[in-house]
Design a protein around this motif. Sequence first.
Motif, mmCIF file in Angstrom:
data_model
loop_
_atom_site.group_PDB
_atom_site.id
_atom_site.type_symbol
_atom_site.label_atom_id
_atom_site.label_comp_id
_atom_site.label_asym_id
_atom_site.label_seq_id
_atom_site.Cartn_x
_atom_site.Cartn_y
_atom_site.Cartn_z
ATOM 1 N N TYR A 128 -23.253 -12.124 0.290
ATOM 2 C CA TYR A 128 -22.164 -11.150 0.513
ATOM 3 C C TYR A 128 -21.072 -11.771 1.327
ATOM 4 C CZ TYR A 128 -25.057 -7.454 -1.349
ATOM 5 O OH TYR A 128 -25.798 -6.678 -2.187
ATOM 6 N N ARG A 155 -18.090 0.032 0.204
ATOM 7 C CA ARG A 155 -16.981 -0.815 0.653
ATOM 8 C C ARG A 155 -17.442 -2.216 1.047
ATOM 9 N NH1 ARG A 155 -15.280 4.063 3.584
ATOM 10 N NH2 ARG A 155 -16.346 3.154 5.351
ATOM 11 N N LYS A 178 -18.582 -5.928 0.997
ATOM 12 C CA LYS A 178 -18.071 -6.977 0.117
ATOM 13 C C LYS A 178 -18.950 -7.127 -1.109
ATOM 14 C CE LYS A 178 -16.310 -9.752 3.904
ATOM 15 N NZ LYS A 178 -16.437 -11.017 4.600
ATOM 16 N N LYS A 179 -18.342 -7.463 -2.188
ATOM 17 C CA LYS A 179 -19.072 -7.742 -3.418
ATOM 18 C C LYS A 179 -19.829 -9.052 -3.247
ATOM 19 C CE LYS A 179 -17.177 -4.517 -6.076
ATOM 20 N NZ LYS A 179 -17.890 -3.291 -6.190
ATOM 21 N N LYS A 180 -20.898 -9.210 -4.012
ATOM 22 C CA LYS A 180 -21.638 -10.466 -3.971
ATOM 23 C C LYS A 180 -20.744 -11.596 -4.467
ATOM 24 C CE LYS A 180 -26.482 -9.362 -4.227
ATOM 25 N NZ LYS A 180 -27.725 -9.540 -4.956
ATOM 26 N N LYS A 181 -20.887 -12.739 -3.806
ATOM 27 C CA LYS A 181 -20.143 -13.935 -4.195
ATOM 28 C C LYS A 181 -21.141 -15.002 -4.602
ATOM 29 C CE LYS A 181 -17.324 -13.314 -0.171
ATOM 30 N NZ LYS A 181 -16.879 -13.958 1.045
#
Length: 187
Positions: free
Chosen positions: A187, A35, A37-40
């Motif tokens: 992240y 869950r 956060k996805k990498k940005k």
Amino acid sequence: MAKPLPLLLLFLLFLTITTTTTSSSSSSSSEKLKRMKKKKITHFTVYWHDIMSGPNPSGAMVAQAPTTKTSTTGFGLVRIIDNPLTKGPTMSSDLVGRAQGFYASTSMEYVGLMMAMNFAFTSGKYNGSTVTILGRNEVFTEVREMPVIGGSGLFRWAQGYAQARTSMLNMTTGDAVVKYDVHVMHY
């Protein structure tokens, strides 16, 4: 004397309970990681003002080799900085933070610096966050690339790169403005 079978059964029961508890907490940890956060990827541009002249320079020379003054490259010079970071190339542009750290002249053949600095943001959407840059900066090369090795706040777990381009250099005073295009994965 205790019978081996009941002890073995008791041990297996304990092992089963421990394994079940461990695997259920591991799976909840795994679920938390899933869950996460996805990498940005974030790209921003700032202007770095290295002010050596005037009544309020933004850095100080803290060391030099005996031959630094006669070196054509400034070899052996170490300078601590607290340079303004702005949105645009002029000091009248919005201040977004400070570049705090140091650079050292580490090349005897050309003006090459080892840079170690944090971009510490003090306003805007990155306020309170930092990006750490550590790398080689061959000053008179048009575009220099240095690694981003970490960060904090919004840039926690940061990695990436910064490209530096000299916007202004006054050879008399040593004052410089450098445009930094920073690409950060976090992240």
